[in-house]
Design an enzyme around this catalytic site. Structure first.
Site, PDB file in Angstrom:
ATOM      1  N   ASP A   1       0.865  -1.100  -0.019  1.00 63.50           N
ATOM      2  CA  ASP A   1      -0.020   0.022   0.151  1.00 63.50           C
ATOM      3  C   ASP A   1       0.696   1.389   0.005  1.00 63.50           C
ATOM      4  O   ASP A   1       1.761   1.532   0.609  1.00 63.50           O
ATOM      5  CB  ASP A   1      -1.098  -0.050   1.285  1.00 63.50           C
ATOM      6  CG  ASP A   1      -1.884   0.892   1.181  1.00 63.50           C
ATOM      7  OD1 ASP A   1      -2.817   0.760   0.297  1.00 63.50           O
ATOM      8  OD2 ASP A   1      -2.141   1.870   2.315  1.00 63.50           O
TER       9      ASP A   1
ATOM     10  N   GLU B   1       2.057  -0.283  -4.661  1.00 56.88           N
ATOM     11  CA  GLU B   1       1.180   1.207  -5.196  1.00 56.88           C
ATOM     12  C   GLU B   1       1.916   2.245  -5.084  1.00 56.88           C
ATOM     13  O   GLU B   1       1.997   2.802  -4.028  1.00 56.88           O
ATOM     14  CB  GLU B   1      -0.122   1.014  -4.193  1.00 56.88           C
ATOM     15  CG  GLU B   1      -1.108   2.110  -4.840  1.00 56.88           C
ATOM     16  CD  GLU B   1      -2.163   2.325  -3.709  1.00 56.88           C
ATOM     17  OE1 GLU B   1      -3.059   2.796  -4.061  1.00 56.88           O
ATOM     18  OE2 GLU B   1      -1.750   2.356  -2.477  1.00 56.88           O
TER      19      GLU B   1
HETATM   20  C1  NOJ Z   1      -4.709   2.879  -1.058  1.00 51.30           C
HETATM   21  C2  NOJ Z   1      -5.770   1.617  -0.882  1.00 51.30           C
HETATM   22  O1  NOJ Z   1      -5.666   0.808  -2.128  1.00 51.30           O
HETATM   23  C3  NOJ Z   1      -6.965   2.381  -0.644  1.00 51.30           C
HETATM   24  O2  NOJ Z   1      -8.009   1.458  -0.519  1.00 51.30           O
HETATM   25  C4  NOJ Z   1      -6.717   2.903   1.033  1.00 51.30           C
HETATM   26  O3  NOJ Z   1      -7.745   3.491   1.530  1.00 51.30           O
HETATM   27  C5  NOJ Z   1      -5.467   3.641   1.134  1.00 51.30           C
HETATM   28  N1  NOJ Z   1      -4.396   3.209   0.298  1.00 51.30           N
HETATM   29  C6  NOJ Z   1      -5.198   3.845   2.617  1.00 51.30           C
HETATM   30  O4  NOJ Z   1      -4.623   2.712   3.000  1.00 51.30           O
END
Ligand code: NOJ
Length: 539
Positions: free
Chosen positions: A204, A268
């Site tokens: 993440d 990500e």
């Molecule tokens: C990215 C995640 O994909 C999302 O769903 C989340 O709310 C945020 N990061 C915070 O962790």
């Protein structure tokens, strides 16, 4: 090492919404285990995916549905137990499905024991595990950083008279990765799950892990920019993300992965410039094995735009860096909805899938796209997503509704409960796995054909990519490996088009998005494309 992830088709599964096994209306691990044969039973009667990404399964108070972890080494009781997880992993491996977990290192839940200790006193040994600062002279937050979910990225904690930093909700305080103890604790978490046998992690918001050491203000707001999660885009994120030191963390993590062998990570990196994203692979390929490329999620339905995005990523990435492609995820409207059209909606879903699965790189599917699930409108009273509660227009519930297994069973076969955590979509009678499974003309059958074709076609998994100029509204490219050469021709428009095979020899149709079209030699030597049709042609 096989670098299996370079050939894999990955499938993001939103754990709350795949299959409920205990009738509480929320999906769980045992439910996923029951449904693995849909994903891959070793035969072309199944989807044929190679890896599963499970959204967070750790214990969490669920303010952000698991992206607020209160224990990195457990399984939330809502989803089951570690024993259920081990069983899922074993059953997945038995089917040659790898399992990657969602790792959320940037922040914890405010209920994590680390934060509970940290907020207790300025002198607590855990104080420096998070980012605490005194108020500005006028009592305002220490700097101008904004939370991705709206409002300032700082919350004042009266007990100790300081603000703490949270890039997302106040219930998601950011860890301080400049503290070596934090970095080490996260490495231990990684090892814990690798020891348990997981095949890797989706990480993440990697780019957020390290912030400017002096916490300097971001440059002044700039005019509204296009941003899928709005309310945050008005700043240039110079100091609150994408800092050079993040690469040290990733290099250490990559060494851990290498120690275990054959494991992977996909980060990500939610940054719009592909050249910045490219840096997360590391100069010599010593950081992330893969970083997400979300450009298709922000793209209009336009052949030239898709081609430009692919060409950009191809140009940005070094030879060792594996591209990735995503059409849909749990954070953005489903592409079946984004690209919808009264006449061509379903044809567009097929064409998009053909593009996703024939480009050079690792594709990530999102559960339900294989049957053409669309976003489900959620009545205000049922909004669950914290973003949706603040800004209903960009809420993420519509793309997170239960998987539609059957048109006749209660709750679409997702749960024995009538009352599921989010409503089952109104199209379930028509759009469901059971109905499409035995219909050779269905979208599901098309996904299966395409994925199994990809699996046995090395030009698609390992071949080179080269875009060719085609007629208007088309995106045409060659994929080549040794003597295998394929032409992929995609017509995004509603006019028929002819793609000339000049210099490419004669063609043999391998696969079309049009189920009625018969494979075989192309009689006139050129490729005739129907409206919104895509083909793969051996040349
Ligand atoms: C990215 C995640 O994909 C999302 O769903 C989340 O709310 C945020 N990061 C915070 O962790």
């Amino acid at each position: 090492m096989t670098d299996w992830w370079r050939d894999a088709v990955c499938y993001e599964l939103y754990v709350r919404s795949f299959q409920d096994s205990n009738g509480d209306g929320v999906g769980d691990l045992a439910g996923i285990t029951q449904r693995l044969d849909h994903l891959n039973d070793g035969t072309p009667q199944s989807l044929g995916i190679d890896a599963l990404w499970l959204t967070p399964i750790n214990p969490s108070p669920m303010f952000d549905f698991g992206y607020d972890v209160s224990d990195y080494r457990g399984v939330d009781p809502l989803f089951g137990t570690l024993v259920d997880f081990d069983r899922l992993l074993a059953e997945a491996h038995r089917r040659n499905i790898r399992v990657i977990l969602d790792l959320v290192p940037n922040h914890t839940s405010h209920l994590h024991p680390w934060f509970q200790a940290s907020r207790r006193a300025r002198t607590d040994p855990y104080r420096d595990w998070y980012v605490w600062r005194d108020p500005a002279a006028d009592g305002a937050p220490p700097n101008n950083w904004a939370s991705s979910f709206g409002g300032p990225a700082w919350t004042f904690d009266a007990a100790t008279g300081q603000y703490y930093l949270h890039s997302f909700l106040a219930e998601q305080p950011d860890l301080n990765f400049r503290n070596p103890a934090v970095a080490q604790a996260m490495e231990e978490v990684i090892r814990f799950w690798l020891d348990r046998g997981v095949d890797g992690f989706r990480v993440d918001v990697v780019h957020k892990m390290i912030k400017d050491a002096q916490l300097r203000d971001n440059p002044a707001p700039r005019p509204e920019e296009e941003h899928p999660i709005k309310h945050y885009g008005r700043q240039v994120h110079l100091h609150d993300e994408d800092q050079p030191e993040v690469h040290d963390i990733l290099r250490r993590w990559r060494r851990i992965l290498n120690e275990y062998g054959d494991r992977t990570m996909v980060g990500e990196v939610y940054i719009f410039d592909p050249r910045r994203v490219a840096t997360y692979y590391g100069g010599s390929g010593d950081e992330l094995p893969m970083a997400f490329n979300f450009s298709f999620m922000w793209s209009p339905w336009d052949a030239a735009a898709f081609r430009a995005q692919v060409d950009q990523i191809e140009a940005a990435l070094a030879a060792h860096a594996q591209p990735t492609y995503v059409l849909s995820s749990h954070d953005a409207p489903r592409h079946r909805t984004r690209f919808d059209d009264p006449t061509w909606g379903e044809a567009r879903a097929r064409l998009a899938a053909m593009m996703l699965l024939t480009l050079r790189g690792t594709p990530f599917l999102y559960y339900g796209e294989e049957i053409g699930m669309r976003d489900v409108p959620i009545p205000e009273a049922r909004i669950c997503d914290p973003v949706g509660k603040r800004f209903p227009a960009v809420g993420r519930d519509p793309e997170r509704t239960p998987m539609q297994w059957s048109g006749t069973a209660r709750s679409g076969g997702f749960s024995t409960a009538e009352d599921t955590w989010l409503p089952v979509g109104p199209e379930v009678a028509r759009v469901n796995v059971e109905r499409q499974a035995d219909d050779p003309g269905s979208l599901l059958s098309f996904y299966r054909r395409l994925i199994w074709y990809r699996k046995r076609t090395v030009a698609l998994t390992r071949g080179t990519y080269r875009a060719l100029d085609g007629p208007p509204d088309t995106f045409v490219y060659l994929r080549e490996h040794a003597s295998q050469r394929l032409l992929v021709a995609l017509n995004f428009g509603s006019q028929p088009r002819r793609v000339r095979l000049d210099g490419l020899g004669s063609g043999r149709l391998e696969l079309s998005t049009d189920a009625a079209r018969v494979n075989g030699a192309l009689p006139q030597g050129d490729v005739e494309l129907g409206p919104v049709e895509g083909v793969i042609v051996g040349v």
